[in-house]
Motif scaffolding. Structure first.
Motif, PDB file in Angstrom:
ATOM      1  N   THR A 103       1.041  -1.197   0.177  1.00 33.68           N
ATOM      2  CA  THR A 103       0.036   0.077  -0.303  1.00 33.68           C
ATOM      3  C   THR A 103       0.702   1.265   0.005  1.00 33.68           C
ATOM      4  N   GLY A 104       0.232   2.590  -0.034  1.00 37.08           N
ATOM      5  CA  GLY A 104       1.003   3.461  -0.091  1.00 37.08           C
ATOM      6  C   GLY A 104       1.260   4.223   1.304  1.00 37.08           C
ATOM      7  N   ASN A 105       2.311   5.008   1.549  1.00 36.85           N
ATOM      8  CA  ASN A 105       2.526   5.743   2.530  1.00 36.85           C
ATOM      9  C   ASN A 105       1.210   6.533   3.074  1.00 36.85           C
ATOM     10  N   SER A 106       0.607   7.139   2.316  1.00 40.39           N
ATOM     11  CA  SER A 106      -0.612   7.866   2.395  1.00 40.39           C
ATOM     12  C   SER A 106      -1.856   7.051   2.891  1.00 40.39           C
ATOM     13  N   SER A 107      -1.788   5.890   2.600  1.00 42.36           N
ATOM     14  CA  SER A 107      -2.954   5.045   2.825  1.00 42.36           C
ATOM     15  C   SER A 107      -3.296   4.763   4.384  1.00 42.36           C
ATOM     16  N   LEU A 108      -3.602   5.664   5.168  1.00 41.35           N
ATOM     17  CA  LEU A 108      -3.568   5.601   6.630  1.00 41.35           C
ATOM     18  C   LEU A 108      -4.570   4.451   7.195  1.00 41.35           C
ATOM     19  N   ASP A 109      -5.814   4.364   6.513  1.00 42.38           N
ATOM     20  CA  ASP A 109      -6.724   3.665   6.764  1.00 42.38           C
ATOM     21  C   ASP A 109      -6.705   2.192   6.607  1.00 42.38           C
ATOM     22  N   GLN A 110      -5.906   2.010   5.471  1.00 42.95           N
ATOM     23  CA  GLN A 110      -5.473   0.680   4.949  1.00 42.95           C
ATOM     24  C   GLN A 110      -4.246   0.101   5.543  1.00 42.95           C
ATOM     25  N   LEU A 111      -3.515   0.933   6.137  1.00 42.64           N
ATOM     26  CA  LEU A 111      -2.218   0.289   7.078  1.00 42.64           C
ATOM     27  C   LEU A 111      -2.723  -0.110   8.172  1.00 42.64           C
ATOM     28  N   GLY A 112      -3.968   0.458   8.797  1.00 44.21           N
ATOM     29  CA  GLY A 112      -4.561   0.089  10.158  1.00 44.21           C
ATOM     30  C   GLY A 112      -5.197  -1.018   9.701  1.00 44.21           C
ATOM     31  N   LYS A 116      -4.515  -4.901  11.717  1.00 47.37           N
ATOM     32  CA  LYS A 116      -5.600  -5.580  12.480  1.00 47.37           C
ATOM     33  C   LYS A 116      -5.745  -6.783  11.864  1.00 47.37           C
ATOM     34  N   CYS A 117      -5.656  -7.222  10.576  1.00 50.39           N
ATOM     35  CA  CYS A 117      -5.782  -8.429  10.145  1.00 50.39           C
ATOM     36  C   CYS A 117      -4.402  -9.266  10.259  1.00 50.39           C
ATOM     37  N   GLY A 118      -3.541  -8.765  10.870  1.00 52.18           N
ATOM     38  CA  GLY A 118      -2.276  -9.540  11.209  1.00 52.18           C
ATOM     39  C   GLY A 118      -0.870  -9.232  10.589  1.00 52.18           C
ATOM     40  N   PHE A 119      -1.119  -8.266   9.477  1.00 49.49           N
ATOM     41  CA  PHE A 119       0.231  -8.096   8.671  1.00 49.49           C
ATOM     42  C   PHE A 119       1.136  -7.326   9.500  1.00 49.49           C
ATOM     43  N   ARG A 120       2.271  -7.415   9.300  1.00 45.74           N
ATOM     44  CA  ARG A 120       3.514  -6.532   9.791  1.00 45.74           C
ATOM     45  C   ARG A 120       4.234  -6.022   8.645  1.00 45.74           C
ATOM     46  N   MET A 121       4.553  -4.661   9.067  1.00 44.03           N
ATOM     47  CA  MET A 121       5.535  -3.982   7.986  1.00 44.03           C
ATOM     48  C   MET A 121       6.827  -4.674   7.904  1.00 44.03           C
ATOM     49  N   VAL A 122       7.281  -4.899   6.760  1.00 39.08           N
ATOM     50  CA  VAL A 122       8.732  -5.333   6.453  1.00 39.08           C
ATOM     51  C   VAL A 122       9.626  -4.440   5.912  1.00 39.08           C
ATOM     52  N   ARG A 123       9.093  -3.587   5.008  1.00 37.73           N
ATOM     53  CA  ARG A 123       9.923  -2.751   3.979  1.00 37.73           C
ATOM     54  C   ARG A 123       9.223  -1.513   3.569  1.00 37.73           C
TER      55      ARG A 123
END
Length: 157
Positions: A103-112, A116-123
């Motif tokens: 996703t994009g750096n500006s996609s704040l709702d999507q990042l959240g 919540k679905c269990g994903f973790r940021m990797v890069r």
């Protein structure tokens, strides 16, 4: 009373609404690259698709969730999360050990939502959207420049 939304696999040959796909990816040429190679989960309301989530095979052990989108008037009701969780169930059934989502750096709702679905940021891929999209993208008042990659190990879910 609002009609129930059904989360189901897209039928073979079922046409997905272009405007819905463009909500998650504003460049149709990018969507076309994965559209027909993807297994789609859809949110169906009385035979009308109001949400989509694609699962794209990357290898025998890895997949990517592409184009998770819900019509704007139905957002914030949990349908996006249901679509993603169903796609993750499909990934587990297909023995994909890892699922990524971008996703994009500006996609704040999507990042959240993804976290919540269990994903973790990797890069982060700096300037991905600047280099790969013809027009600048702005979301939440932020210039979408960088791509954030998140992943989930399906065996830990």
């Amino acid at each position: 009373m609002e009609t129930e939304i059904t989360i189901r696999q897209a039928l073979p040959g079922e046409v997905l609404p272009k405007q819905l796909l463009l909500l998650a990816d504003p460049d149709w040429s990018q969507v076309e690259k994965y559209l027909h190679q993807t297994d789609w989960t859809v949110a169906d309301k009385n035979g009308r698709i109001i949400g989509v989530c694609g699962l794209l095979r990357l290898s025998s052990s890895e997949a990517e969730i592409v184009n998770a989108a819900v019509e704007e008037r139905y957002q914030g009701r949990g349908y996006g999360k249901r679509l993603i969780l169903q796609a993750l169930n499909e990934a587990g059934a297909k023995q994909y050990g890892k699922v990524i989502i971008r996703t994009g750096n500006s996609s704040l709702d999507q990042l959240g939502l993804y976290q919540k679905c269990g994903f973790r940021m990797v890069r982060i891929e700096r300037d991905y959207f600047v280099n790969n999209y013809p027009e600048p993208i702005y979301e939440n008042g932020i210039w979408c420049r960088d791509q954030v990659i998140l992943e989930l190990n399906t065996r830990e879910k």
